[in-house]
Design an enzyme around this catalytic site. Structure first.
Site, PDB file in Angstrom:
ATOM      1  N   TYR A  75     -10.044  -0.844   3.360  1.00 25.62           N
ATOM      2  CA  TYR A  75      -9.418  -0.920   4.673  1.00 25.62           C
ATOM      3  C   TYR A  75      -9.013   0.442   5.190  1.00 25.62           C
ATOM      4  CZ  TYR A  75      -8.763  -5.701   6.216  1.00 25.62           C
ATOM      5  OH  TYR A  75      -8.963  -6.943   6.727  1.00 25.62           O
ATOM      6  N   ASP A  76      -9.103   0.623   6.488  1.00 26.21           N
ATOM      7  CA  ASP A  76      -8.594   1.829   7.132  1.00 26.21           C
ATOM      8  C   ASP A  76      -7.513   1.413   8.117  1.00 26.21           C
ATOM      9  OD1 ASP A  76     -11.400   2.260   6.213  1.00 26.21           O
ATOM     10  OD2 ASP A  76     -10.967   4.316   6.849  1.00 26.21           O
ATOM     11  N   ASP A 104       0.778  -1.241   0.000  1.00 29.14           N
ATOM     12  CA  ASP A 104       0.000   0.000   0.000  1.00 29.14           C
ATOM     13  C   ASP A 104       0.807   1.288   0.000  1.00 29.14           C
ATOM     14  OD1 ASP A 104      -2.595  -1.148  -0.070  1.00 29.14           O
ATOM     15  OD2 ASP A 104      -2.426  -1.687   2.028  1.00 29.14           O
ATOM     16  N   HIS A 128      -5.623 -12.690   9.316  1.00 32.22           N
ATOM     17  CA  HIS A 128      -7.047 -12.388   9.484  1.00 32.22           C
ATOM     18  C   HIS A 128      -7.897 -13.493   8.858  1.00 32.22           C
ATOM     19  CE1 HIS A 128     -10.387  -9.078   9.327  1.00 32.22           C
ATOM     20  NE2 HIS A 128     -10.805 -10.206   9.851  1.00 32.22           N
TER      21      HIS A 128
END
Ligand SMILES: *[C@@H]1O[C@H](CO)[C@@H](O)[C@H](O)[C@H]1NC(C)=O
Ligand SMILES: *[C@@H]1O[C@H](CO)[C@@H](O)[C@H](O)[C@H]1NC(C)=O
Length: 719
Positions: free
Chosen positions: A450-451, A362, A669
């Site tokens: 996503y944050d 990212d 996750h």
């Protein structure tokens, strides 16, 4: 940039969901950069005062510290130098500016600089492409000299916002794309598409900038992420906007329903469970005002700590020149020269056609700071927060302001910094306690669904905590299954059935921090303190075993590569080779893990080659200004040739040197139903903790709270 257009840009850039959302509100392909498209998702927060002092007036701000980020004026000047630089000057419209920011002066220059001295030469480092050829350039603002720097062998620069905002629209000019969407039963006016970086798997991902587009139905919900048009992937050339290939393997997979997926309060407040009473509003009040100061826009001082803070398009928050006043002597001591997130790696664990390539990096692909949206006052940060903006550049090199990107605030969550009570045995009646108040610097990057909330937290006992919280929304997969009993035994769904027709796919998150430690100056070493079981000699003691600590100083990079293991406990110390405590211990800071996760992928799997900086949790490298980005300078479609693991394989000496500590925080996750339709926030952290740095516990200087210090505020008083 004209003020009016700056303001318009700002307004649009404030839309928390604007960034990657492309729905039916407008369809024409952007002729101008797509910032002129109006968005219904602008966040209008409560009227909280986030006013900034004159030092944050971007139109007039002038840098006053060698590490201050480029100002609007400096960006404009650098841009004009670039546009008149040959060869760019012959066709300025063929120039794309992927990044333009401060080229930090050499570390020795910054360390010897004192307030009042003239600033060292202000230089920009720009990553550009001209007629599709990449350039890395250093631009001296005073001499106007431009120097070309080496360009990596593989990969492409971070995407521009314009890349990310225009790519999802490109397929709409392809008849076959429209036909596929219609065949899947989705109205064209409900389609929302995302630009998905596609990694590198071989020659197919070489030679041109490619991206994959995947689409969703936004019908009946703002949470289009829960409504994938599963199996449809459009391969797009990011430069020509040519649709290279449309793959649709999702026939027969329904679009999941929109029921109960919306998360906006305006929607959910109407169908809340009547039997639950929400907690009363709560807020931290500081009757005497905040006790930290921010001077010259970026210099923070609090409780003995001081540092320089700035926003960066790629790293997010950068903390520099971190030092602390020793309560013992009143002198300032260095702890860290520079610290930031360096890269992220987010591989999904589904090897099938529409999912295998989802292995995001990212920071280098999307820009971790570029994706950091304005923080929401009173909810993202408390009332006593102070906000800082980021100043970034568009693809044509013009500056714009990302407002309220970072907040700074003092945090008190009811925890205890230290306490001791005497029990009745001693009859001393001592009850001592100190509240735990910390200083937090926070940002939140919204990388599509996503944050990532990143906190730098500074404590009064000298500890620094780097915390990452994952929030936002899952990226889910559509399926024809509506119940687990429908799934044939032995079939791998690569995740969990979360709702009818929705699978949450297993994935990992890795966040790699680069921490250029200077504990009492740059001359540092790294020690591994191993705890091992020692057997007693026969007859020596009623005990048969005990734990022994053995200190080993790493001589070279490979000796400092750490894979954590619960049954091989170790401490990891970065210590000064020049300074000792009164009783002779080297002064140090240790890196302390909390819950974390390691990458389990095959080291030769292409995504893991690119993400090989996650092969260890800890690495130490000798300081090298050009080794800043763990995944390489050009990460997009990179092959993994320019990564931390390649640098560290040189096995350079690291003893008694200026060294850099790299730490990777990881999460596995496995989604569960509570992750639908939005995720509970999951967080973890690691610490830099003083180890023989102070002569004694520095919390001793803290006073307790007294009743008189904390007047009780009533609801009317705070309204
Ligand atoms: C595809 O659909 C969109 C939205 O209806 C429309 O604007 C566009 O012109 C269509 N593309 C083609 C090639 O027909
Ligand atoms: C600094 O890093 C770059 C990139 O890894 C490398 O090419 C160069 O040799 C390094 N310099 C030293 C002195 O190690």
């Amino acid at each position: 940039m004209e003020y009016s257009s700056l303001k318009r840009f700002l307004l649009l850039a404030t839309g928390a969901f604007l960034l990657l959302l492309f729905t039916h509100f407008s369809f024409h392909l952007p002729s101008n950069p797509p910032f002129s498209r109006s968005s219904p998702f602008l966040f209008h927060g409560p009227p909280v005062n986030t006013a900034k002092p004159a030092s944050q007036n971007h139109e007039t701000y002038i840098a006053s510290h060698p590490l201050d980020p480029f100002t609007i004026q400096e960006i404009n000047l650098a841009r004009s130098i670039l546009l008149s630089y040959s060869p760019f000057s012959s066709s300025p419209s063929s120039l794309t500016i992927h990044s333009l920011s401060l080229d930090e002066p050499d570390k020795s220059v910054v360390r010897s600089w004192k307030p009042g001295n003239t600033l060292p030469a202000r230089k920009a480092v720009a990553v550009t492409r001209y007629k599709n050829k990449p350039y890395v350039l250093s631009i001296d603002l005073s001499t106007k000299e431009v120097v070309q720097l080496p360009v990596p062998d593989s990969g492409y620069p971070t995407m521009t916002m314009e890349d990310m905002m225009s790519a999802p629209w490109a397929p709409f000019s392809d008849k076959a794309f429209n036909a596929t969407i219609t065949a899947r039963g989705v109205r064209m006016s409900d389609v929302a598409c995302l630009p998905i970086s596609l990694g590198w798997f071989g020659q197919t991902e070489e030679g041109r900038r490619l991206i994959k587009i995947q689409c969703y139905s936004a019908e009946g919900t703002a949470n289009f992420y829960m409504r994938p048009i599963e199996g449809l992937t459009v391969l797009l050339d990011m430069d020509t906007k040519e649709v290279v290939e449309i793959t649709d393997k999702g026939n027969g997979i329904p679009i999941p329903s929109s029921t109960n997926t919306d998360y906006r309060y305006a929607v959910t407040k109407n169908n809340r469970a009547a039997w639950l009473k929400p907690p009363n509003p709560i807020s931290l009040e500081q009757p005497s005002g905040p006790s930290f100061t921010v001077s010259e826009g970026h210099q923070v001082k609090w409780a003995g700590w001081d540092f320089h803070i700035k926003a960066d398009a790629r790293a997010g928050i950068i903390i520099s020149g971190l030092g602390i006043i020793d309560p013992e002597t009143g002198t300032r001591r260095e702890v860290m020269y520079k610290g930031s997130v360096s890269e992220l790696f987010v591989p999904y664990m589904d090897p099938t056609n529409a999912w295998y390539f989802k292995t995001y990096m990212d920071a280098g692909e999307y820009g971790f700071g570029l994706q950091a949206m304005p923080l929401v006052p009173l909810n993202d940060c408390p009332r006593n927060a102070y906000y800082l903006d980021g100043v970034f550049v568009t693809a044509d090199g013009k500056p714009y302001v990302r407002e309220n990107m970072i907040c700074l605030f003092e945090k008190y969550s009811g925890d205890i910094a230290w306490r001791h009570s005497e029990c009745p045995i001693t009859d001393m009646e001592i009850k001592e306690a100190r509240p735990k108040v910390t200083l937090v610097a926070r940002m939140s990057a919204s990388v599509a669904n996503y944050d990532y909330i990143v906190d730098w937290e500074f404590q009064t006992d000298g500890l620094i905590r780097m915390k990452v919280a994952l929030s936002g929304i899952l990226m889910v997969k559509g399926t024809s299954y509506t119940h687990t009993k429908d799934v044939p035994s032995g079939e791998d769904m690569y995740g969990t059935l979360l709702s009818e027709n929705v699978i949450g796919v297993i994935h990992d998150h890795f966040i790699t921090f680069r921490l250029d430690m200077d504990v009492d100056g740059p001359a540092n070493s790294f020690a591994r303190v191993k705890l091992t079981r020692q057997a007693t000699a026969s007859g020596e003691s009623p005990r048969t075993s005990f734990l022994k600590a053995t200190r080993h100083v790493a001589a070279t990079e490979k000796e400092a590569q750490v894979k954590l293991a619960l049954y091989k406990p170790e401490e990891f110390h970065v210590f000064s080779t020049e300074k000792m405590t009164r009783v002779g211990n080297p002064t140090g800071y240790k890196v302390v893990s909390a819950g974390t996760a390691a990458s389990m992928l095959d080291p030769n799997d292409p995504p893991q080659l690119r993400g090989s900086f996650t092969n260890n949790q800890i690495w130490i490298t000798p300081y090298n200004k050009s080794e800043e980005w763990a995944g390489g300078l050009f990460v997009y479609q990179s092959t993994g040739e320019d990564t931390l693991s390649v640098w560290a394989d040189r096995n350079r000496p690291i003893e008694n040197k200026d060294i850099v500590l790299w730490y990777t925080l990881g999460f596995h996750h496995v989604p569960c139903q509570e992750d639908f339709p939005i995720m509970p926030t999951v967080s973890s952290s690691f610490d830099l903790k003083p180890v023989n740095f102070f002569e004694k516990n520095p919390v001793l200087w803290l006073p307790p709270n007294q009743e008189k210090d904390l007047p009780v505020c009533t609801a009317t008083a705070t309204a």
